[in-house]
Motif scaffolding. Sequence first.
Motif, PDB file in Angstrom:
ATOM      1  N   PRO A   1       0.720  -1.197   0.156  1.00 33.23           N
ATOM      2  CA  PRO A   1      -0.062   0.101   0.053  1.00 33.23           C
ATOM      3  C   PRO A   1       0.807   1.283   0.158  1.00 33.23           C
ATOM      4  N   VAL A   2       0.336   2.313  -0.579  1.00 29.87           N
ATOM      5  CA  VAL A   2       1.014   3.599  -0.844  1.00 29.87           C
ATOM      6  C   VAL A   2      -0.207   4.679  -0.433  1.00 29.87           C
TER       7      VAL A   2
ATOM      8  N   SER B   1      -5.188  23.248  -5.023  1.00 33.69           N
ATOM      9  CA  SER B   1      -5.438  21.877  -4.684  1.00 33.69           C
ATOM     10  C   SER B   1      -4.029  20.945  -4.980  1.00 33.69           C
ATOM     11  N   SER B   2      -3.874  19.748  -4.477  1.00 33.19           N
ATOM     12  CA  SER B   2      -2.743  18.966  -4.934  1.00 33.19           C
ATOM     13  C   SER B   2      -3.183  17.634  -4.604  1.00 33.19           C
ATOM     14  N   LEU B   3      -2.319  16.715  -5.276  1.00 33.52           N
ATOM     15  CA  LEU B   3      -2.317  15.209  -4.896  1.00 33.52           C
ATOM     16  C   LEU B   3      -1.198  14.908  -4.908  1.00 33.52           C
ATOM     17  N   ALA B   4      -0.738  14.053  -3.501  1.00 29.16           N
ATOM     18  CA  ALA B   4       0.568  13.737  -3.404  1.00 29.16           C
ATOM     19  C   ALA B   4       0.690  12.214  -2.718  1.00 29.16           C
ATOM     20  N   TYR B   5       1.653  11.487  -3.223  1.00 33.22           N
ATOM     21  CA  TYR B   5       1.811  10.155  -2.957  1.00 33.22           C
ATOM     22  C   TYR B   5       2.934  10.110  -1.829  1.00 33.22           C
ATOM     23  N   ALA B   6       2.977   9.373  -0.705  1.00 26.42           N
ATOM     24  CA  ALA B   6       4.060   9.043   0.057  1.00 26.42           C
ATOM     25  C   ALA B   6       4.958   8.150  -0.485  1.00 26.42           C
TER      26      ALA B   6
ATOM     27  N   CYS C   1       6.063  12.003  -4.408  1.00 27.99           N
ATOM     28  CA  CYS C   1       5.917  12.931  -5.364  1.00 27.99           C
ATOM     29  C   CYS C   1       4.628  13.690  -5.173  1.00 27.99           C
ATOM     30  N   ARG C   2       4.486  14.664  -5.813  1.00 31.64           N
ATOM     31  CA  ARG C   2       3.237  15.736  -5.750  1.00 31.64           C
ATOM     32  C   ARG C   2       2.772  16.353  -6.925  1.00 31.64           C
ATOM     33  N   VAL C   3       1.584  16.596  -7.352  1.00 30.30           N
ATOM     34  CA  VAL C   3       1.218  17.184  -8.337  1.00 30.30           C
ATOM     35  C   VAL C   3       0.141  18.350  -8.149  1.00 30.30           C
ATOM     36  N   PRO C   4       0.148  19.595  -8.502  1.00 27.61           N
ATOM     37  CA  PRO C   4      -0.843  20.694  -8.223  1.00 27.61           C
ATOM     38  C   PRO C   4      -2.024  20.363  -9.268  1.00 27.61           C
ATOM     39  N   LEU C   5      -3.190  20.706  -8.677  1.00 27.63           N
ATOM     40  CA  LEU C   5      -4.683  20.666  -9.547  1.00 27.63           C
ATOM     41  C   LEU C   5      -5.339  21.945  -9.664  1.00 27.63           C
ATOM     42  N   ARG C   6      -6.004  21.852 -10.693  1.00 20.40           N
ATOM     43  CA  ARG C   6      -6.821  22.991 -11.056  1.00 20.40           C
ATOM     44  C   ARG C   6      -8.195  22.545 -11.162  1.00 20.40           C
TER      45      ARG C   6
END
Length: 252
Positions: free
Chosen positions: A159-160, A176-181, A186-191
């Motif tokens: 699991p991640v 807004s953003s989505l980030a994986y541990a 890594c992380r990506v910004p969202l619109r």
Amino acid sequence: MRTYDCRRALGWLVLLAPLFAHAQAHPDAATAATWVGVDTADGRPSSVRLALQPASDTAQIVFGEPRNCRLDARLSHQGDGQLQYDLVGANGGRWCNRLYPGRVQLQVGEGQATLQVRSDAAASEVSLWASGQVPAAARLPAALAGRWATQVQGAANLPVNLQLTLAGSEPGDLGSSLAYASPRNCRVPLRLEGRTTEGAWYSVRPGNGGAACDRLVGRWIVVQTLDDTPRLRIEPAIGECAPGCVLQRVTP
């Protein structure tokens, strides 16, 4: 004494003339500075934002994904609730390049407006709301704002942790953003592009690198509440969060 008074009055008129001219050129001083709307592209919502800059008689139009481009315009005429602009620049992108050079027309009502952009090659028309007056059906529900967490399956089925941060509420809002541990890290910004009956649609923008995040760029994150449970899915699907990952509220 009379001659002095006349000269002084003329002096004041000379000083005030530019202000009178500016007031006549800008009769709609109460017009909102930022307008927000949603178009449809490839069957998905795509944000449109218009920023008026009265001090310089310019405006900027930003189109969301998949168009992802910007147009710059300069005021050419104003009156009777209508503003007309000439396009003076585009930052690239197939959609904006088709509209430039062209003309812009903004028909302003009470809290709403219609934006038309036309060129010899293309045309666009979209309804806008003054920022802050976007109806609830087009905004991110307040109950979804904040931080959320879920898990996806990584390598060797380990699991991640995934964290989703939802900020802003109007189409075109960033933050807004989505980030994986670990081990993805890594992380990506969202619109926020818009909201439909399927949920709130976020376009994924380039982030800080990493294969797991890079494969999200060009896709959409859709957040929807089903049976009082917030869920996340990825469009087009990549094998994660299909049909949807259940989200848990992250408490401070």
